[in-house]
Design an enzyme around this catalytic site. Sequence first.
Site, PDB file in Angstrom:
ATOM      1  N   LYS A   1     -61.918 -52.966 -71.438  1.00 19.45           N
ATOM      2  CA  LYS A   1     -61.468 -53.805 -70.318  1.00 19.45           C
ATOM      3  C   LYS A   1     -62.612 -54.007 -69.329  1.00 19.45           C
ATOM      4  O   LYS A   1     -62.818 -55.112 -68.819  1.00 19.45           O
ATOM      5  CB  LYS A   1     -60.241 -53.161 -69.645  1.00 19.45           C
ATOM      6  CG  LYS A   1     -58.992 -53.297 -70.495  1.00 19.45           C
ATOM      7  CD  LYS A   1     -57.778 -52.508 -70.013  1.00 19.45           C
ATOM      8  CE  LYS A   1     -56.652 -52.644 -71.052  1.00 19.45           C
ATOM      9  NZ  LYS A   1     -55.435 -51.941 -70.729  1.00 19.45           N
TER      10      LYS A   1
ATOM     11  N   GLN B   1     -53.788 -47.566 -66.536  1.00 20.69           N
ATOM     12  CA  GLN B   1     -53.708 -47.423 -67.989  1.00 20.69           C
ATOM     13  C   GLN B   1     -52.592 -46.448 -68.365  1.00 20.69           C
ATOM     14  O   GLN B   1     -52.505 -45.343 -67.823  1.00 20.69           O
ATOM     15  CB  GLN B   1     -55.068 -46.947 -68.540  1.00 20.69           C
ATOM     16  CG  GLN B   1     -55.156 -46.936 -70.046  1.00 20.69           C
ATOM     17  CD  GLN B   1     -55.068 -48.346 -70.664  1.00 20.69           C
ATOM     18  OE1 GLN B   1     -55.479 -49.330 -70.063  1.00 20.69           O
ATOM     19  NE2 GLN B   1     -54.517 -48.431 -71.854  1.00 20.69           N
TER      20      GLN B   1
ATOM     21  N   ASP C   1     -50.829 -56.637 -65.386  1.00 19.65           N
ATOM     22  CA  ASP C   1     -50.209 -56.228 -66.655  1.00 19.65           C
ATOM     23  C   ASP C   1     -48.865 -56.916 -66.850  1.00 19.65           C
ATOM     24  O   ASP C   1     -48.319 -56.910 -67.963  1.00 19.65           O
ATOM     25  CB  ASP C   1     -49.970 -54.707 -66.646  1.00 19.65           C
ATOM     26  CG  ASP C   1     -50.998 -53.948 -67.468  1.00 19.65           C
ATOM     27  OD1 ASP C   1     -51.504 -54.511 -68.451  1.00 19.65           O
ATOM     28  OD2 ASP C   1     -51.277 -52.790 -67.115  1.00 19.65           O
TER      29      ASP C   1
END
Length: 282
Positions: free
Chosen positions: A53, A97, A120
């Site tokens: 990422k 995460q 997200d």
Amino acid sequence: MYKIIDGKALSAEIRREIKEKVSAFKEKYKKEIGLAVVLVGDNQASQVYVRNKIRACEEVGIKSYAYYLPKETKQSELNELISGLAADKNINGILVQLPLPAGLDSESALKLIPREKDVDGFSAENIGQLCMNGESLVACTPNGVMQMFKHENIGLKGKRAVVVGRSNIVGRPMAMLLLNADATVTVCHSKTVDLKAECLKADILVAAIGKAKFITADMVKEGAVVIDVGMNRDENGKLCGDVDFENVKDKCSYITPVPGGVGPMTITMLMYNTLIAAERAV
Ligand code: GUN
């Protein structure tokens, strides 16, 4: 004859477009686009994802802010960090995460991410907007799958779509996106009676189960589009999806491989969401 949908190539193409838009944004507004990435603990897979990422941010010109916290981190410390990022004007997107180490509650942490920075697409508000076909930041993996349909000109209107798996990250938002695109959608899961019969009805079959080679050729209709969201190891430790690719492919009109299919699209859509979040913030 089947066609393999090349997620790596499509991902590279979309990243080039995002890079241009990021550059235009910075030029126009004289400011950076910032993505905060929070990793707690030492889960190896998570470390790889986070590294990728951050690399993707560098590739498209987004400024990344990485926070590596030890697995002993207290909930209050994590929540304090997220609250700070939520208030920080330099941060357009916040990504925590998952999974968090045992003892930490992801729901309590994720709730602190404001809807407009939820790149997200996991927040209740974004999921709710998606269900109502409203404006939202959409979960990256299913949004990446939608880009694949668009790029390949695969029409969804009136098609029978079957999603196998009902996770909050993939199955549920995937079903909503397909429904919003006028497909007739069935969501299957571990309690589904006669899964094979359901799968055999699918014009579009999305496998998001998390079990190696679970979808076999006898479960796939001739000419179906098969999308494999799985990322597993087979009996030899080799990366494989939820679909038994070698045996299923000849029945398909389109199929995604693993690796090189849906996987590369996920991080690309994260970059896309961060750009959208920044554009909406000005
Ligand atoms: N863990 C596995 N997939 C994801 C994802 O898409 N986002 C986050 N934050 N964590 C994950």
